[in-house]
Design a protein around this motif. Sequence first.
Motif, mmCIF file in Angstrom:
data_model
loop_
_atom_site.group_PDB
_atom_site.id
_atom_site.type_symbol
_atom_site.label_atom_id
_atom_site.label_comp_id
_atom_site.label_asym_id
_atom_site.label_seq_id
_atom_site.Cartn_x
_atom_site.Cartn_y
_atom_site.Cartn_z
ATOM 1 N N ASN A 57 47.643 32.848 56.811
ATOM 2 C CA ASN A 57 46.418 32.298 57.400
ATOM 3 C C ASN A 57 45.203 33.156 57.009
ATOM 4 O OD1 ASN A 57 44.953 30.418 58.839
ATOM 5 N ND2 ASN A 57 45.214 31.487 60.786
ATOM 6 N N LEU A 58 45.044 33.359 55.696
ATOM 7 C CA LEU A 58 43.999 34.235 55.192
ATOM 8 C C LEU A 58 42.612 33.623 55.328
ATOM 9 C CD1 LEU A 58 45.616 35.580 51.886
ATOM 10 C CD2 LEU A 58 45.591 36.660 54.140
ATOM 11 N N THR A 59 41.642 34.469 55.636
ATOM 12 C CA THR A 59 40.243 34.041 55.673
ATOM 13 C C THR A 59 39.803 33.729 54.245
ATOM 14 O OG1 THR A 59 39.394 36.270 55.335
ATOM 15 C CG2 THR A 59 39.773 35.566 57.643
ATOM 16 N N GLU A 60 38.654 33.093 54.101
ATOM 17 C CA GLU A 60 38.144 32.799 52.758
ATOM 18 C C GLU A 60 37.908 34.081 51.973
ATOM 19 O OE1 GLU A 60 35.060 29.941 51.997
ATOM 20 O OE2 GLU A 60 35.634 28.797 53.784
ATOM 21 N N GLU A 61 37.417 35.093 52.654
ATOM 22 C CA GLU A 61 37.173 36.383 51.994
ATOM 23 C C GLU A 61 38.484 36.987 51.482
ATOM 24 O OE1 GLU A 61 35.639 40.846 53.159
ATOM 25 O OE2 GLU A 61 34.882 39.154 54.333
ATOM 26 N N LYS A 62 39.518 36.952 52.298
ATOM 27 C CA LYS A 62 40.820 37.499 51.892
ATOM 28 C C LYS A 62 41.448 36.633 50.799
ATOM 29 C CE LYS A 62 41.874 40.728 55.226
ATOM 30 N NZ LYS A 62 42.799 41.790 55.367
ATOM 31 N N GLN A 63 41.234 35.311 50.862
ATOM 32 C CA GLN A 63 41.751 34.427 49.818
ATOM 33 C C GLN A 63 41.139 34.814 48.469
ATOM 34 O OE1 GLN A 63 41.453 30.191 50.712
ATOM 35 N NE2 GLN A 63 41.782 30.620 52.887
ATOM 36 N N HIS A 64 39.838 35.039 48.486
ATOM 37 C CA HIS A 64 39.139 35.433 47.253
ATOM 38 C C HIS A 64 39.679 36.772 46.748
ATOM 39 C CE1 HIS A 64 35.938 35.836 44.323
ATOM 40 N NE2 HIS A 64 35.671 37.038 44.816
ATOM 41 N N GLU A 65 39.866 37.724 47.661
ATOM 42 C CA GLU A 65 40.404 39.038 47.304
ATOM 43 C C GLU A 65 41.799 38.904 46.688
ATOM 44 O OE1 GLU A 65 41.521 43.222 49.546
ATOM 45 O OE2 GLU A 65 40.258 41.785 50.607
ATOM 46 N N LEU A 66 42.641 38.068 47.283
ATOM 47 C CA LEU A 66 43.995 37.825 46.771
ATOM 48 C C LEU A 66 43.948 37.238 45.364
ATOM 49 C CD1 LEU A 66 47.114 37.450 47.032
ATOM 50 C CD2 LEU A 66 46.617 35.265 48.138
ATOM 51 N N ILE A 67 43.130 36.245 45.172
ATOM 52 C CA ILE A 67 43.046 35.567 43.872
ATOM 53 C C ILE A 67 42.530 36.520 42.795
ATOM 54 C CG2 ILE A 67 41.846 33.732 42.601
ATOM 55 C CD1 ILE A 67 42.101 32.090 45.295
ATOM 56 N N GLU A 68 41.491 37.289 43.115
ATOM 57 C CA GLU A 68 40.959 38.250 42.142
ATOM 58 C C GLU A 68 41.985 39.331 41.811
ATOM 59 O OE1 GLU A 68 38.063 37.987 40.352
ATOM 60 O OE2 GLU A 68 38.146 36.015 41.289
ATOM 61 N N ALA A 69 42.679 39.818 42.832
ATOM 62 C CA ALA A 69 43.706 40.843 42.606
ATOM 63 C C ALA A 69 44.823 40.296 41.719
ATOM 64 C CB ALA A 69 44.265 41.333 43.937
ATOM 65 N N SER A 70 45.181 39.033 41.925
ATOM 66 C CA SER A 70 46.260 38.444 41.128
ATOM 67 C C SER A 70 45.860 38.292 39.659
ATOM 68 C CB SER A 70 46.693 37.095 41.706
ATOM 69 O OG SER A 70 45.705 36.111 41.491
ATOM 70 N N LYS A 71 44.571 38.063 39.408
ATOM 71 C CA LYS A 71 44.102 37.889 38.034
ATOM 72 C C LYS A 71 44.206 39.166 37.212
ATOM 73 C CE LYS A 71 40.764 34.213 38.968
ATOM 74 N NZ LYS A 71 39.320 33.905 39.019
ATOM 75 N N ILE A 72 44.014 40.314 37.862
ATOM 76 C CA ILE A 72 43.982 41.563 37.104
ATOM 77 C C ILE A 72 45.268 42.369 37.209
ATOM 78 C CG2 ILE A 72 41.480 41.796 37.200
ATOM 79 C CD1 ILE A 72 41.832 43.801 39.472
ATOM 80 N N SER A 73 46.219 41.895 38.006
ATOM 81 C CA SER A 73 47.400 42.711 38.276
ATOM 82 C C SER A 73 48.519 42.573 37.270
ATOM 83 C CB SER A 73 47.930 42.422 39.680
ATOM 84 O OG SER A 73 47.017 42.914 40.620
ATOM 85 N N HIS A 74 48.663 41.454 36.639
ATOM 86 C CA HIS A 74 49.754 41.303 35.675
ATOM 87 C C HIS A 74 49.162 41.167 34.287
ATOM 88 C CE1 HIS A 74 53.540 40.311 33.846
ATOM 89 N NE2 HIS A 74 52.987 39.257 33.303
ATOM 90 N N LYS A 75 49.372 42.195 33.508
ATOM 91 C CA LYS A 75 48.924 42.168 32.127
ATOM 92 C C LYS A 75 50.159 42.363 31.265
ATOM 93 C CE LYS A 75 44.475 44.010 33.304
ATOM 94 N NZ LYS A 75 43.584 45.130 33.284
ATOM 95 N N PRO A 76 50.601 41.292 30.628
ATOM 96 C CA PRO A 76 51.794 41.441 29.794
ATOM 97 C C PRO A 76 51.582 42.513 28.731
ATOM 98 C CG PRO A 76 50.982 39.170 29.755
ATOM 99 C CD PRO A 76 50.019 39.987 30.547
ATOM 100 N N LYS A 77 52.596 43.299 28.526
ATOM 101 C CA LYS A 77 52.524 44.369 27.550
ATOM 102 C C LYS A 77 53.174 43.894 26.263
ATOM 103 C CE LYS A 77 52.706 47.540 31.295
ATOM 104 N NZ LYS A 77 53.614 48.068 32.247
ATOM 105 N N ILE A 78 52.348 43.685 25.273
ATOM 106 C CA ILE A 78 52.859 43.190 24.001
ATOM 107 C C ILE A 78 52.544 44.209 22.914
ATOM 108 C CG2 ILE A 78 52.716 41.371 22.261
ATOM 109 C CD1 ILE A 78 51.851 39.487 24.560
ATOM 110 N N ILE A 79 53.586 44.716 22.338
ATOM 111 C CA ILE A 79 53.456 45.642 21.216
ATOM 112 C C ILE A 79 54.282 45.059 20.077
ATOM 113 C CG2 ILE A 79 53.932 47.956 20.360
ATOM 114 C CD1 ILE A 79 53.708 48.910 23.286
ATOM 115 N N LYS A 80 53.639 44.847 18.954
ATOM 116 C CA LYS A 80 54.346 44.267 17.815
ATOM 117 C C LYS A 80 54.737 45.361 16.837
ATOM 118 C CE LYS A 80 52.223 39.799 18.239
ATOM 119 N NZ LYS A 80 51.612 38.674 17.572
#
Length: 124
Positions: A57-80
């Motif tokens: 039951n997240l507030t709009e502010e927390k929803q935004h925080e969650l979405i932004e955190a999710s965007k920057i948290s998983h960065k696939p590591k690709i080394i060729k």
Amino acid sequence: MTTPLGKFLRKERIEREWTLRDMAKLLDISSSYLSHIEMGKRPIPSEIISQIINELNLTEEKQHELIEASKISHKPKIIKINREELSNYDADLALMFARNFENLEDDKKNILRRILEDSEEEDE
């Protein structure tokens, strides 16, 4: 290594006095999968983001925080690695290094850095 998403989820769990297992059960996923999401080893699917928003039951502010955190948290590591130019031994060594790099202790990383820096100096 905790990601911004991991920090967000952990904070929410602590505020609710939930364990990782409690939150995973609420989201109908395994504890290990949730842990991998928190550590940035797995991306967080949009349906799980929606579940978190609804179940917590997240507030709009927390929803935004969650979405932004999710965007920057998983960065696939690709080394060729161009295996065509390497012997099988060297290719296996490079892959072994890549697979185990995150688990290396800092003192061992420092040793490897010195070895590689010495090798660069020899090439010059």
